[in-house]
Design a protein around this motif. Structure first.
Motif, PDB file in Angstrom:
ATOM      1  N   UNK A 113     -11.926 -61.942 -18.619  1.00 13.63           N
ATOM      2  CA  UNK A 113     -12.499 -62.828 -17.617  1.00 13.63           C
ATOM      3  C   UNK A 113     -11.771 -64.172 -17.569  1.00 13.63           C
ATOM      4  N   UNK A 114     -11.340 -64.654 -18.745  1.00 11.98           N
ATOM      5  CA  UNK A 114     -10.641 -65.933 -18.811  1.00 11.98           C
ATOM      6  C   UNK A 114      -9.141 -65.803 -18.542  1.00 11.98           C
ATOM      7  N   UNK A 115      -8.648 -64.574 -18.444  1.00 13.60           N
ATOM      8  CA  UNK A 115      -7.220 -64.377 -18.232  1.00 13.60           C
ATOM      9  C   UNK A 115      -6.401 -64.755 -19.439  1.00 13.60           C
ATOM     10  N   UNK A 116      -6.879 -64.357 -20.643  1.00 16.40           N
ATOM     11  CA  UNK A 116      -6.212 -64.702 -21.897  1.00 16.40           C
ATOM     12  C   UNK A 116      -5.947 -63.437 -22.710  1.00 16.40           C
ATOM     13  N   UNK A 117      -4.887 -63.404 -23.493  1.00 16.89           N
ATOM     14  CA  UNK A 117      -4.770 -62.348 -24.494  1.00 16.89           C
ATOM     15  C   UNK A 117      -5.936 -62.471 -25.478  1.00 16.89           C
ATOM     16  N   UNK A 118      -6.502 -61.336 -25.889  1.00 15.78           N
ATOM     17  CA  UNK A 118      -7.688 -61.392 -26.737  1.00 15.78           C
ATOM     18  C   UNK A 118      -7.398 -62.106 -28.046  1.00 15.78           C
ATOM     19  N   UNK A 119      -6.166 -62.003 -28.565  1.00 14.89           N
ATOM     20  CA  UNK A 119      -5.837 -62.665 -29.835  1.00 14.89           C
ATOM     21  C   UNK A 119      -5.765 -64.174 -29.690  1.00 14.89           C
ATOM     22  N   UNK A 120      -5.569 -64.670 -28.461  1.00 17.10           N
ATOM     23  CA  UNK A 120      -5.605 -66.111 -28.242  1.00 17.10           C
ATOM     24  C   UNK A 120      -7.021 -66.620 -28.005  1.00 17.10           C
ATOM     25  N   UNK A 121      -7.889 -65.735 -27.542  1.00 19.99           N
ATOM     26  CA  UNK A 121      -9.292 -66.116 -27.412  1.00 19.99           C
ATOM     27  C   UNK A 121      -9.926 -66.285 -28.787  1.00 19.99           C
ATOM     28  N   UNK A 160       3.597 -76.857 -25.799  1.00 14.12           N
ATOM     29  CA  UNK A 160       4.298 -75.652 -26.230  1.00 14.12           C
ATOM     30  C   UNK A 160       4.360 -74.694 -25.044  1.00 14.12           C
ATOM     31  N   UNK A 161       5.548 -74.513 -24.490  1.00 12.08           N
ATOM     32  CA  UNK A 161       5.665 -73.698 -23.282  1.00 12.08           C
ATOM     33  C   UNK A 161       5.433 -72.216 -23.557  1.00 12.08           C
ATOM     34  N   UNK A 162       5.730 -71.745 -24.753  1.00 13.43           N
ATOM     35  CA  UNK A 162       5.440 -70.338 -25.069  1.00 13.43           C
ATOM     36  C   UNK A 162       3.938 -70.114 -25.159  1.00 13.43           C
ATOM     37  N   UNK A 163       3.244 -70.990 -25.888  1.00 16.36           N
ATOM     38  CA  UNK A 163       1.794 -70.892 -26.000  1.00 16.36           C
ATOM     39  C   UNK A 163       1.129 -71.154 -24.654  1.00 16.36           C
ATOM     40  N   UNK A 164       1.656 -72.105 -23.900  1.00 15.08           N
ATOM     41  CA  UNK A 164       1.120 -72.372 -22.574  1.00 15.08           C
ATOM     42  C   UNK A 164       1.210 -71.155 -21.671  1.00 15.08           C
ATOM     43  N   UNK A 165       2.313 -70.418 -21.777  1.00 13.29           N
ATOM     44  CA  UNK A 165       2.464 -69.207 -20.969  1.00 13.29           C
ATOM     45  C   UNK A 165       1.438 -68.154 -21.372  1.00 13.29           C
ATOM     46  N   UNK A 166       1.161 -68.054 -22.679  1.00 19.29           N
ATOM     47  CA  UNK A 166       0.124 -67.116 -23.134  1.00 19.29           C
ATOM     48  C   UNK A 166      -1.243 -67.513 -22.570  1.00 19.29           C
ATOM     49  N   UNK A 167      -1.558 -68.788 -22.683  1.00 20.21           N
ATOM     50  CA  UNK A 167      -2.860 -69.255 -22.211  1.00 20.21           C
ATOM     51  C   UNK A 167      -2.995 -69.092 -20.697  1.00 20.21           C
ATOM     52  N   UNK A 168      -1.885 -69.178 -19.987  1.00 17.48           N
ATOM     53  CA  UNK A 168      -1.909 -68.986 -18.541  1.00 17.48           C
ATOM     54  C   UNK A 168      -2.011 -67.517 -18.153  1.00 17.48           C
ATOM     55  N   UNK A 169      -1.938 -66.623 -19.135  1.00 16.07           N
ATOM     56  CA  UNK A 169      -2.062 -65.198 -18.862  1.00 16.07           C
ATOM     57  C   UNK A 169      -0.808 -64.556 -18.327  1.00 16.07           C
ATOM     58  N   UNK A 170       0.369 -65.195 -18.538  1.00 13.11           N
ATOM     59  CA  UNK A 170       1.608 -64.592 -18.064  1.00 13.11           C
ATOM     60  C   UNK A 170       1.926 -63.346 -18.877  1.00 13.11           C
ATOM     61  N   UNK A 224      -0.260 -74.468 -13.495  1.00 16.39           N
ATOM     62  CA  UNK A 224      -1.024 -73.218 -13.568  1.00 16.39           C
ATOM     63  C   UNK A 224      -2.261 -73.403 -14.444  1.00 16.39           C
ATOM     64  N   UNK A 225      -2.094 -74.038 -15.589  1.00 19.48           N
ATOM     65  CA  UNK A 225      -3.222 -74.262 -16.497  1.00 19.48           C
ATOM     66  C   UNK A 225      -4.284 -75.141 -15.845  1.00 19.48           C
ATOM     67  N   UNK A 226      -3.843 -76.136 -15.093  1.00 16.20           N
ATOM     68  CA  UNK A 226      -4.790 -77.006 -14.406  1.00 16.20           C
ATOM     69  C   UNK A 226      -5.563 -76.225 -13.346  1.00 16.20           C
ATOM     70  N   UNK A 227      -4.853 -75.393 -12.606  1.00 17.13           N
ATOM     71  CA  UNK A 227      -5.496 -74.587 -11.569  1.00 17.13           C
ATOM     72  C   UNK A 227      -6.521 -73.625 -12.183  1.00 17.13           C
ATOM     73  N   UNK A 228      -6.228 -73.128 -13.383  1.00 13.66           N
ATOM     74  CA  UNK A 228      -7.127 -72.190 -14.049  1.00 13.66           C
ATOM     75  C   UNK A 228      -8.222 -72.891 -14.852  1.00 13.66           C
ATOM     76  N   UNK A 229      -8.227 -74.205 -14.861  1.00 10.57           N
ATOM     77  CA  UNK A 229      -9.236 -74.940 -15.618  1.00 10.57           C
ATOM     78  C   UNK A 229      -9.061 -74.844 -17.123  1.00 10.57           C
ATOM     79  N   UNK A 230      -7.820 -74.751 -17.584  1.00 10.46           N
ATOM     80  CA  UNK A 230      -7.546 -74.535 -19.002  1.00 10.46           C
ATOM     81  C   UNK A 230      -6.884 -75.737 -19.681  1.00 10.46           C
ATOM     82  N   UNK A 231      -6.983 -76.908 -19.092  1.00 13.43           N
ATOM     83  CA  UNK A 231      -6.337 -78.075 -19.694  1.00 13.43           C
ATOM     84  C   UNK A 231      -6.877 -78.373 -21.088  1.00 13.43           C
ATOM     85  N   UNK A 232      -8.189 -78.336 -21.248  1.00  8.69           N
ATOM     86  CA  UNK A 232      -8.780 -78.639 -22.550  1.00  8.69           C
ATOM     87  C   UNK A 232      -8.462 -77.548 -23.563  1.00  8.69           C
TER      88      UNK A 232
END
Length: 410
Positions: free
Chosen positions: A340-348, A115-125, A181-189
């Motif tokens: 610290x994780x570079x995430x929107x708080x609602x996604x954390x 999901x590219x929209x969710x992926x963008x959120x998780x990447x902190x865009x 970007x997600x791989x670089x940020x260690x967010x694949x899982x």
């Protein structure tokens, strides 16, 4: 990302794009897609705001090595061969939760998604709309002027079809950019668990859907609520019958106005200036029959329906001071983890989950107890791992200063 000093380029123009609405064209398009490689980019266009149904009126599919296929589901009917060709492969969608229901309705049900929209959120865009993410990451300006169009229109204008094709044609490149970007940020899982959660989610059937009428909360008498319910049901039945969005017939504000006033005759209803809408007068018999049914019924709704909704945090200090102190302490702690994780708080962590464990904490309210409670509410394993200990520590920390607001100002 693209250099902000570099102006975004326009996408390449398309030749005339055909809508696939015959069995022969369908078979050829499926064979072309099957011969391509990599994940399938998928999008669907509905007629929200125009039609009652949320069916797909156009489905776009693309993968590298093929051409964009624009399928007309109402004309084609059975899409089984397409589903077979796509089975087992990853699907790329933007804001997948918006399209999965209408895709499943025609037998298209992915096993894995990105999901590219969710992926963008998780990447902190900072911006996650398709047009803005494409522009930020790919340097292409993607106009969105047809996003709210009536896609049940036939024939579909070529400008709409070009727009629809671009929505999927760029998704593979966008997926790869976000994955890097997600791989670089260690967010694949993290991304994998979130994408799986989108796939697993099913929207529950809402009890008493009439209570979603705009302005219904201002009506506090059971009889008036019964009339509002009958008006909603009459409008819903008629909208379903003619496949038109209910709000295009009579808006919510008109129904709640009639429910408040309780007109005693058709003449009074027709004279009510707030009772507007294109079907407000042509279907006056229908609406007045609903009002009479609401007046006569003995099945009166509860003024305050039962539910498990929590009180708004602004009143917690009076209703449950201990819970208020817990929430005051935990919110900034969770927000710090999100930053610290570079995430929107609602996604954390879904904010309602935090409110619920603060209102009724597990016993004991240690990390293990909170982990179990959060998991039972629906938190994913990575969310539990990131927040359970932090929340447990906050719950035993000294409460914040009395009088400090529980919620940040909007």
């Amino acid at each position: 990302m693209t250099d902000p000093a570099t102006p975004a380029r326009e996408p390449l123009p398309h030749a005339e794009l055909p809508v696939i609405d015959t069995r022969e064209a369908f078979d050829a398009a499926v064979a072309d897609l099957a011969a391509g490689s990599g994940p399938f980019a998928v999008d669907a266009e509905r007629a929200s705001g125009f039609r009652y149904s949320q069916r797909a009126y156009l489905i776009q599919v693309y993968r590298r090595g093929s051409t964009v296929a624009l399928f007309d589901p109402p004309a084609l009917g059975d899409l089984g061969a397409l589903a077979d060709a796509m089975r087992g492969e990853e699907w790329i969608l933007h804001a997948a939760s918006q399209d999965l229901a209408c895709l499943r309705e025609v037998g298209l049900d992915p096993e894995r998604i990105f999901d590219t929209e969710l992926g963008a959120r998780l990447a902190g865009l900072p911006r996650v709309g398709l047009g803005t993410v494409v522009e930020d990451l790919l340097g292409i300006h993607l106009a969105k002027e047809h996003s709210a169009a009536d896609w049940s229109t036939r024939p579909l204008p070529q400008s709409w079809l070009v727009y629809a094709a671009l929505d999927v044609e760029l998704l593979p490149d966008l997926r790869d950019a976000l994955a890097a970007i997600l791989d670089e940020q260690g967010k694949n899982e993290i991304a994998r668990q979130e994408f799986d959660a989108v796939l697993a989610h099913r929207t529950p059937v809402r009890e008493e859907p009439w209570r979603r009428l705009s302005g219904i909360h201002a009506i506090r008498q059971a009889r008036n609520l019964a009339v509002a319910r009958e008006l909603w049901e009459a409008r819903d039945a008629y909208a379903r019958e003619i496949d038109t969005a209910p709000g295009r017939l009579v808006p919510d504000a008109a129904l709640t106005a009639a429910a408040r006033v309780l007109p005693a005759s058709k003449r009074e209803l027709a004279a009510l200036k707030e009772f507007t809408g294109r079907a407000s007068r042509s279907q006056i018999d229908r609406w007045f029959a609903a009002i009479e049914a609401g007046r006569a019924t003995t099945d009166l709704p509860q003024v305050r329906p039962p539910g498990d909704a929590l009180p708004p945090p602004r009143v917690w200090g009076d209703k449950n001071p201990e819970a208020d102190a817990r929430l005051r302490a935990a919110r900034p702690a969770v927000a710090e983890v999100a930053e610290r994780l570079g995430l929107p708080v609602e996604n954390l962590l879904t904010p309602d989950y935090l409110r619920r464990v603060a209102w009724t904490p597990p016993s004991p309210a240690d990390a293990a107890g909170l982990a179990a409670a959060l998991a039972a509410l629906g938190a994913r394993p990575w969310q539990v791992e990131a927040t359970a200990q932090v929340i447990a520590d906050a719950f035993v920390a000294p409460p914040q200063t009395v009088g400090e607001p529980s919620e940040a100002p909007s």
